[in-house]
Design a protein around this motif. Structure first.
Motif, mmCIF file in Angstrom:
data_model
loop_
_atom_site.group_PDB
_atom_site.id
_atom_site.type_symbol
_atom_site.label_atom_id
_atom_site.label_comp_id
_atom_site.label_asym_id
_atom_site.label_seq_id
_atom_site.Cartn_x
_atom_site.Cartn_y
_atom_site.Cartn_z
ATOM 1 N N ARG A 228 7.532 4.026 -10.919
ATOM 2 C CA ARG A 228 6.809 3.115 -10.028
ATOM 3 C C ARG A 228 6.460 1.812 -10.751
ATOM 4 N N VAL A 229 6.059 1.934 -12.008
ATOM 5 C CA VAL A 229 5.715 0.738 -12.779
ATOM 6 C C VAL A 229 6.952 -0.133 -12.987
ATOM 7 N N VAL B 81 -1.686 -1.144 -7.707
ATOM 8 C CA VAL B 81 -1.639 -2.583 -7.452
ATOM 9 C C VAL B 81 -0.288 -2.991 -6.877
ATOM 10 N N GLU B 82 -0.310 -4.083 -6.182
ATOM 11 C CA GLU B 82 0.883 -4.857 -5.871
ATOM 12 C C GLU B 82 0.609 -6.253 -6.414
ATOM 13 N N VAL B 83 1.565 -6.803 -7.127
ATOM 14 C CA VAL B 83 1.369 -8.091 -7.783
ATOM 15 C C VAL B 83 2.318 -9.106 -7.170
ATOM 16 N N ALA B 84 1.767 -10.265 -6.852
ATOM 17 C CA ALA B 84 2.600 -11.330 -6.296
ATOM 18 C C ALA B 84 3.683 -11.728 -7.300
ATOM 19 N N VAL C 124 -7.157 -2.462 -14.867
ATOM 20 C CA VAL C 124 -6.719 -1.121 -15.236
ATOM 21 C C VAL C 124 -6.386 -0.336 -13.972
ATOM 22 N N VAL C 125 -5.189 0.226 -13.930
ATOM 23 C CA VAL C 125 -4.768 1.059 -12.802
ATOM 24 C C VAL C 125 -5.057 2.512 -13.160
ATOM 25 N N ALA C 126 -5.973 3.125 -12.427
ATOM 26 C CA ALA C 126 -6.391 4.503 -12.709
ATOM 27 C C ALA C 126 -6.751 5.183 -11.397
ATOM 28 N N ALA D 23 -4.047 -5.854 -3.939
ATOM 29 C CA ALA D 23 -3.107 -6.975 -4.092
ATOM 30 C C ALA D 23 -3.654 -7.976 -5.096
ATOM 31 N N LEU D 24 -2.852 -8.297 -6.090
ATOM 32 C CA LEU D 24 -3.202 -9.318 -7.078
ATOM 33 C C LEU D 24 -2.356 -10.554 -6.806
ATOM 34 N N GLY D 25 -3.015 -11.663 -6.579
ATOM 35 C CA GLY D 25 -2.302 -12.880 -6.216
ATOM 36 C C GLY D 25 -1.622 -13.531 -7.401
#
Length: 530
Positions: free
Chosen positions: A220-221, A309-312, A288-290, A199-201
């Motif tokens: 998904r992106v 990731v999940e981004v706020a 980086v998403v890998a 999770a990215l705030g």
């Protein structure tokens, strides 16, 4: 008669591991494998695609694997035949494509003694394969299926798919009584499950960036960008353009790029210098998403590598500013392209994108994919060889994609890319022909070089010979020589009329594109964003 038994066991295990498509380039030492493949197709176990050119066969298999996501073997005889697969193997390595090389070979004792069509094939592909093995017809029979199963599992590893190499040493006699396909079980590997996203705030002004990616990843992106309300810059083959900014690369050359504080990177971005500059910024956090062991970090600035990731949710004003700027730049691009007095690469790309809305599109490297980057792509499923971004095997790759997708497909490429892989048009009598339309943007050379440093006036005296390299070959005429229908168009209206026809079989449309004004047009496009 161990070689026929070995070959039968190999093909049976490939089928058990889920292989449904195989490309074959015939030869003598590979005869046991070829005969077993022919029987397997007759039994309905797989589809066999035969090509006389190993290089074309390799990229055909790569296209089949790229579109299906399943391991696809390419089978060759010994000697230089195997070496012709190196470009496809390199692309599969860097592009994460599950390509399985099955190369026939003489017994190891014959290597180094001048035997016909015999060289040291072991380790030929070096670090470009995930795994390599020697499969010997004189080894214990239990080793044959075990090595095949391992190869398929490693090629299709969800975390790090890529090419593998089975070098099959076949001792004489090469033919004998037909062996029935043995009853085999697939070797299964437990699914470790998808890792929990990080999770990215909220806080840093965040931009999502997606390079070349498979359709499921791109979707998904795009969904993530929609949920978070964040600007997304996505390359044409990202398959995330449904939620992306159309003029992303131009926007990254403008003032908004200087406000970005965090970039989340997906896929393999390689297409534009503004993206590279952003990824090399000292004052931008790079996430980086890998999901696998390797990751993309060309600027050496990655601060974290995560499986997903999940981004706020972002600041609505941040998204609104990017969206408004994108709308203005899109209108300016359309106006500039429409004002050109001749048919241009961007106009061809836009027309093709419009004609393929909702369909399957393959993009060649160099200038066409960059022209498509500014086209209104959204719902197309897009494939491209962006692992190494070369022009090798583009036609063959597109044939493989079309066969795997089993629906009408369009390839957009330049004339040099097309001529580089003319043999991709060649298929023997009785071979399957896909429904594939090839649109060749024929600017009589490599127009991408006109947009780079080498296109400057100071290099004018050598530019045509050592960069543009006009071939003097008419793509339409040589296409007809391969028994494939071809049309040449010179205006946007003629191109549009050709593109509305239903795609049936393989056909080529050659669009005569102006190269003389390419450098000036590129400067005008970049000026819109800067």
């Amino acid at each position: 008669m161990t070689s026929p038994r070995c070959a039968t066991a190999i093909i049976a295990q490939l089928v058990a591991q889920g292989v449904r498509e195989v490309a074959l380039a015939p030869g003598s030492r590979s005869a046991p494998l070829a005969l077993a493949l022919a029987r397997a197709e007759l039994d309905g176990l797989l589809r066999l695609h035969v090509r006389y050119d190993e290089r074309s066969a390799g990229f055909l298999a790569l296209g089949l694997a790229k579109a299906s996501g399943l391991p696809v073997p390419v089978v060759t005889t010994s000697g230089s035949a195997v070496g012709n697969l190196l470009p496809a193997v390199m692309e599969a390595h860097h592009g994460g494509v599950p390509l399985v090389v099955v190369s026939a070979d003489r017994p190891a004792a014959m290597v180094g003694f001048g035997a016909n069509q015999t060289t040291d094939q072991v380790g030929l592909f070096g670090a470009f394969v995930r795994w390599a093995a020697r499969v010997s017809s004189t080894a214990p029979a239990a080793s044959w299926p075990a090595q095949v199963a391992r190869a398929c599992l490693l090629a299709a590893d969800p975390a790090a798919p890529g090419p593998v190499h089975l070098n099959v040493e076949l001792a004489e006699p090469l033919v004998g009584d037909e062996e029935p396909f043995p009853r085999v079980r697939p070797v299964m590997r437990a699914d470790s499950g998808r890792a929990e996203p990080v999770a990215l705030g909220a806080g840093p002004r965040t931009l999502l960036l997606c390079g070349d990616a498979a359709p499921d990843v791109g979707r998904r992106v795009a969904a993530l960008a929609d949920r978070a309300g964040l600007p997304l810059v996505a390359e044409p083959s990202s398959n995330a353009r449904a939620a992306a900014l159309r003029t992303g690369r131009l926007l990254l050359a403008g003032p908004l790029a200087g406000e970005v504080e965090r970039v989340v990177v997906f896929g393999h971005p390689t297409l534009s210098r503004p993206v590279n500059r952003l990824l090399a910024s000292d004052d931008v956090e790079i996430v980086v998403v890998a999901p696998g062991g390797g990751w993309v970090d060309p600027g050496w600035r990655a601060s974290s590598v995560v499986p997903w990731v999940e981004v706020a949710e972002g600041d609505p004003d941040w998204w609104a500013r990017w969206s408004a700027a994108d709308a203005a730049l899109s209108a300016a691009v359309d106006e500039l392209v429409a004002a050109q007095p001749v048919l241009t690469g961007p106009a061809v790309a836009a027309a093709v994108a419009d004609a393929v809305a909702g369909g399957v599109l393959v993009l060649g490297s160099s200038q066409p994919i960059r022209d498509a980057d500014l086209a209104p792509l959204s719902r197309q499923r897009v494939f491209a060889n962006r692992g190494l971004a070369g022009i090798d095997g583009t036609v063959s790759t597109a044939v493989g994609v079309a066969l795997a997708m089993d629906e009408p497909t369009t390839l957009l490429c330049g004339d040099l890319t097309f001529l580089h892989d003319l043999n991709g048009l060649a298929a023997g009598l009785g071979e399957r022909r896909p429904d594939l339309r090839i649109v060749v943007a024929d600017d009589s050379g490599g127009s991408i070089f006109a947009t780079l440093e080498y296109g400057a006036d100071r290099y004018a005296d050598v530019f045509e010979r050592v960069f543009a390299t006009p071939s003097g070959v008419d793509p339409a005429l040589v296409t007809v020589g391969y028994g494939v229908p071809a049309d040449r168009v010179g205006t946007l209206e003629e191109l549009a009329a050709a593109l509305v026809r239903p795609i049936s079989g393989v056909e080529v449309i050659v669009a005569s594109v102006d190269r003389a004004g390419r450098r000036a047009l590129d400067r005008q496009l970049n000026a819109i964003g800067g």
